[in-house]
Design an enzyme around this catalytic site. Structure first.
Site, PDB file in Angstrom:
ATOM      1  N   LYS A 165      66.495 -37.213 -87.495  1.00 46.98           N
ATOM      2  CA  LYS A 165      66.988 -38.048 -88.555  1.00 46.98           C
ATOM      3  C   LYS A 165      66.468 -39.339 -88.515  1.00 46.98           C
ATOM      4  O   LYS A 165      66.873 -40.052 -87.417  1.00 46.98           O
ATOM      5  CB  LYS A 165      68.446 -37.869 -88.668  1.00 46.98           C
ATOM      6  CG  LYS A 165      69.111 -36.347 -88.564  1.00 46.98           C
ATOM      7  CD  LYS A 165      68.390 -35.515 -89.624  1.00 46.98           C
ATOM      8  CE  LYS A 165      68.681 -33.958 -89.435  1.00 46.98           C
ATOM      9  NZ  LYS A 165      68.022 -33.052 -90.254  1.00 46.98           N
ATOM     10  N   GLU A 218      60.667 -35.433 -94.245  1.00 46.37           N
ATOM     11  CA  GLU A 218      61.626 -34.812 -95.107  1.00 46.37           C
ATOM     12  C   GLU A 218      62.192 -35.634 -96.021  1.00 46.37           C
ATOM     13  O   GLU A 218      62.844 -36.388 -95.496  1.00 46.37           O
ATOM     14  CB  GLU A 218      62.383 -33.617 -94.389  1.00 46.37           C
ATOM     15  CG  GLU A 218      63.280 -32.813 -95.317  1.00 46.37           C
ATOM     16  CD  GLU A 218      63.638 -31.663 -94.571  1.00 46.37           C
ATOM     17  OE1 GLU A 218      63.061 -30.640 -94.555  1.00 46.37           O
ATOM     18  OE2 GLU A 218      64.875 -31.701 -94.084  1.00 46.37           O
ATOM     19  N   ASP A 241      63.879 -31.536 -99.634  1.00 47.60           N
ATOM     20  CA  ASP A 241      65.392 -30.671 -99.176  1.00 47.60           C
ATOM     21  C   ASP A 241      66.232 -30.855-100.028  1.00 47.60           C
ATOM     22  O   ASP A 241      66.540 -30.212-101.055  1.00 47.60           O
ATOM     23  CB  ASP A 241      65.551 -31.211 -97.696  1.00 47.60           C
ATOM     24  CG  ASP A 241      66.990 -30.582 -96.900  1.00 47.60           C
ATOM     25  OD1 ASP A 241      67.388 -29.729 -97.781  1.00 47.60           O
ATOM     26  OD2 ASP A 241      67.158 -30.978 -95.787  1.00 47.60           O
ATOM     27  N   LYS A 265      68.319 -24.754 -98.041  1.00 42.68           N
ATOM     28  CA  LYS A 265      69.507 -24.627 -97.450  1.00 42.68           C
ATOM     29  C   LYS A 265      70.535 -23.692 -98.449  1.00 42.68           C
ATOM     30  O   LYS A 265      70.680 -23.977 -99.665  1.00 42.68           O
ATOM     31  CB  LYS A 265      70.179 -25.972 -97.293  1.00 42.68           C
ATOM     32  CG  LYS A 265      69.646 -26.877 -96.154  1.00 42.68           C
ATOM     33  CD  LYS A 265      70.698 -27.730 -95.715  1.00 42.68           C
ATOM     34  CE  LYS A 265      70.292 -28.631 -94.506  1.00 42.68           C
ATOM     35  NZ  LYS A 265      68.962 -29.465 -94.582  1.00 42.68           N
TER      36      LYS A 265
END
Ligand code: MG
Length: 372
Positions: A165, A218, A241, A265
């Protein structure tokens, strides 16, 4: 077969380590999980889970999820859970949008449909690759030193895929990417996940400064418009995402060439039924996928693994095991677990894992059809 009862449970899932989201979003240390049990007049029982990744990540809220189920439940009761499209339409009529509240009901329906057919969900969906799927870590560290420590912790558990991240500070992001790449091991998959934490100028500065490393990013901006605006100005592959929520998002990304990878997700996109459509759009456009839970227990991980098993192996980058980040286990060690950095699909019909009878405590809500 008819759904006769919907029972809702709430559970705190504490994180083993507090988590920092990119871009100054709030730190959090517990997940608000909702578990849904569907009972049928055939005696089959299905389970679903909806666990947002905190309430500052995307528009998904634990109490809101339960409020959505409260609104939809009367419209879901009486449907045949094997007819997942009928249930989907009933939920859409009762409550437009709110996909994250619909996902646990969709998941429980697929669980029952699989049990009724005597097949794992993946097989019922027409897929069923048994190749173990690499689990991606979720490295929410901030400095280069911390990143190395956290990645090594995952490597010790067998992980070979990592989602690092970043986002929010250009110089620190460049330093962390360079340090991580210098320490990258052969065969490792590393994705740099910005979680929307860059403005357009920040994105271009980091992506251009690291162009020689050929790494993948991402969600390098807040919206699809942001990602489109910088698209022609950098050379890096992109995964989308958080901005991939609806099928319309998926078709826009595919048509306009906004990304090379979908991060699907399950809870965010509304469950397996809707995610399967995104999968097909991706495959039709040469787009690879990360398939994972938004968060939660082994139930949520199992759901994602079933969808991942319906992909050609070459199109599936990695899955996730959020269960490895939480300190409670609601299923007593059953279900797909980390084995040398991979998840293995169960041969049990349906979802393949249910909560322990006493793990969830008393229900917070119960809805029954008048006839039952
Ligand atoms: Mg992500």
């Amino acid at each position: 077969m008819k759904i006769t009862r919907i029972t809702v449970y709430r559970q705190d899932l504490p994180l083993e380590h507090p988590y920092w989201l990119s871009g100054g979003r709030l730190k959090f240390d517990v997940l608000d999980a909702t578990f849904v049990r569907l009972d049928t007049d055939a005696g089959l029982v299905g389970w679903g889970e909806g666990t947002p990744w905190g309430h500052t990540y995307v528009p998904a809220h634990g109490p809101g999820l339960r409020a959505g189920i409260d609104t939809m439940a009367p419209f879901v009761l009486g449907h045949d859970p094997r007819r997942v499209l009928d249930v989907e339409r009933a939920m859409d009529l009762a409550l437009p949008g709110h996909l994250y509240a619909k996902a646990p009901i969709d998941m429980a329906c697929w669980d029952i449909a699989g049990q009724a057919a005597g097949l794992p969900i993946a097989d019922l969906m027409g897929g069923g690759s048994r190749r173990p799927k690499p689990i991606a870590s979720s490295v929410g560290a901030r400095s280069a030193d911390e990143t190395r420590v956290v990645m090594d912790r995952y490597r010790a558990r067998g992980y070979r895929a990592h989602s690092v991240k970043i986002g929010g500070d250009v110089e620190r992001d460049i330093a962390r990417i360079r340090d991580t790449e210098a320490n990258r091991r052969p065969g490792e998959i590393v994705l740099y996940d910005v979680n929307r934490g860059w403005s357009r100028q920040q994105a271009l500065r980091v992506m251009r400064a690291t162009e020689d490393l050929q790494v993948m990013f991402e969600q390098p901006g807040e919206t699809l418009d942001d990602i489109a605006a910088i698209r022609a100005k950098h050379a890096a592959p992109v995964s989308v995402d958080e901005a991939l929520v609806t099928l319309q998002d998926a078709t826009r990304i595919a048509r306009d060439g906004l990304a090379e990878v979908f991060g699907i997700k399950l809870n965010r996109v509304g469950g397996l039924t809707r995610a399967a459509r995104m999968r097909d759009v991706a495959l039709a456009h040469g787009i690879d996928m990360f398939v994972m839970a938004t968060g939660g227990s082994v139930l949520a991980d199992a759901e994602a693994l079933h969808l991942a098993a319906t992909l050609p192996d070459s199109a599936c980058q990695a899955v996730w095991a959020c269960q490895d980040m939480i300190t409670v286990d609601i299923a007593g060690g059953r279900g797909p677990r980390n084995v040398d950095g991979h998840l293995h699909l169960s041969e049990t019909s349906g979802l393949g894992v249910h909560p322990d009878a006493d793990a969830l405590g008393a229900p917070v809500a119960m809805y029954e059809s008048p006839a039952s």
